[in-house]
Write an enzyme that holds these catalytic residues in place. Structure first.
Site, PDB file in Angstrom:
ATOM      1  CB  VAL A   1      -0.949   0.036   1.218  1.00 18.25           C
ATOM      2  CG1 VAL A   1      -1.982  -1.076   1.117  1.00 18.25           C
ATOM      3  CG2 VAL A   1      -0.180  -0.056   2.526  1.00 18.25           C
ATOM      4  CB  SER A   2       0.556   4.424  -1.760  1.00 16.49           C
ATOM      5  OG  SER A   2       0.422   3.739  -2.986  1.00 16.49           O
ATOM      6  CE  LYS A   3      -2.105   8.805   0.889  1.00 17.07           C
ATOM      7  NZ  LYS A   3      -3.311   9.643   1.108  1.00 17.07           N
TER       8      LYS A   3
END
Length: 209
Positions: A8-10
């Site tokens: 996931v990006s965050k």
């Protein structure tokens, strides 16, 4: 043996890998063979991916939920999967764009071959646009000295290089004869437009109407 990779990006808790984990477990990946990263695909270090790639052995298959979970960009993705192929490791995508990719099957290998051909085609288009941008910049007197301001042709060519190559901002700025500070006034490090860049692009589009 199936080995799964999730990302996931965050890392602030606003995103989770739960959906990816459930999908990977559903196709037979064991819990102990799941690797994950909480990082953006483009710039952040990804120790989970590094460990995953190191753990893969000939005969294994790397499984991801979606194609964009693995690669930073199209070039990186194709290079990574081709490296897996040479190591005797399969690659499978479960859903989304690229779900037909399963290099353990004949049809999946065929689809990836077409996919890789499109990636090469895209690189050629980027190179062609870059050459056109350089020619346009030279035609406006940009060769052999810094321009007093960024123009739209230079901006578009620089944007394509930042977004789709590993070339540094400093090298790109030098290529176009502009300062790195000038480049960063209009573009972010990933090639996306800053406010000044968006205004310049918008002004150019209005001028063509």
């Amino acid at each position: 043996m199936l080995i799964g990779y999730m990302r996931v990006s965050k890392a602030d808790g606003s995103q989770t890998v739960d959906l990816q984990r459930d999908a990977l477990l559903a196709v037979g990946v064991e819990v102990g063979r799941l690797y994950e990263d909480l990082a953006s695909g483009r710039h952040d270090a990804r120790p989970g991916l590094a460990a995953c790639l190191k753990a893969l052995q000939p005969g294994n298959t790397l499984v991801v939920w979606k194609l964009d979970r693995l690669g930073r960009d199209l070039k990186h993705l194709v290079t990574t999967v081709d490296d897996l192929r040479t190591r005797g490791v399969g690659f499978r995508v479960l859903t989304g764009a690229g779900a037909q990719i399963d290099t353990t099957t004949a049809n999946g290998r065929l689809f990836f071959g077409v996919f890789a051909a499109f990636a090469e085609f895209e690189r050629e288009l980027i190179a062609e646009r870059t050459r056109a941008g350089l020619a346009a910049a030279r035609a406006r007197g940009r060769k052999g000295g810094r321009p007093r301001k960024m123009d739209r042709a230079t901006l578009k060519a620089a944007q394509a290089l930042l977004a789709n190559t590993d070339e540094t901002a400093q090298a790109i700025a030098k290529r176009f004869g502009i300062g790195t500070v000038t480049l960063y006034t209009y573009l972010n490090g990933d090639g996306s437009l800053k406010e000044a860049g968006a205004r310049l692009m918008e002004a150019g589009e209005k001028g063509q109407q």
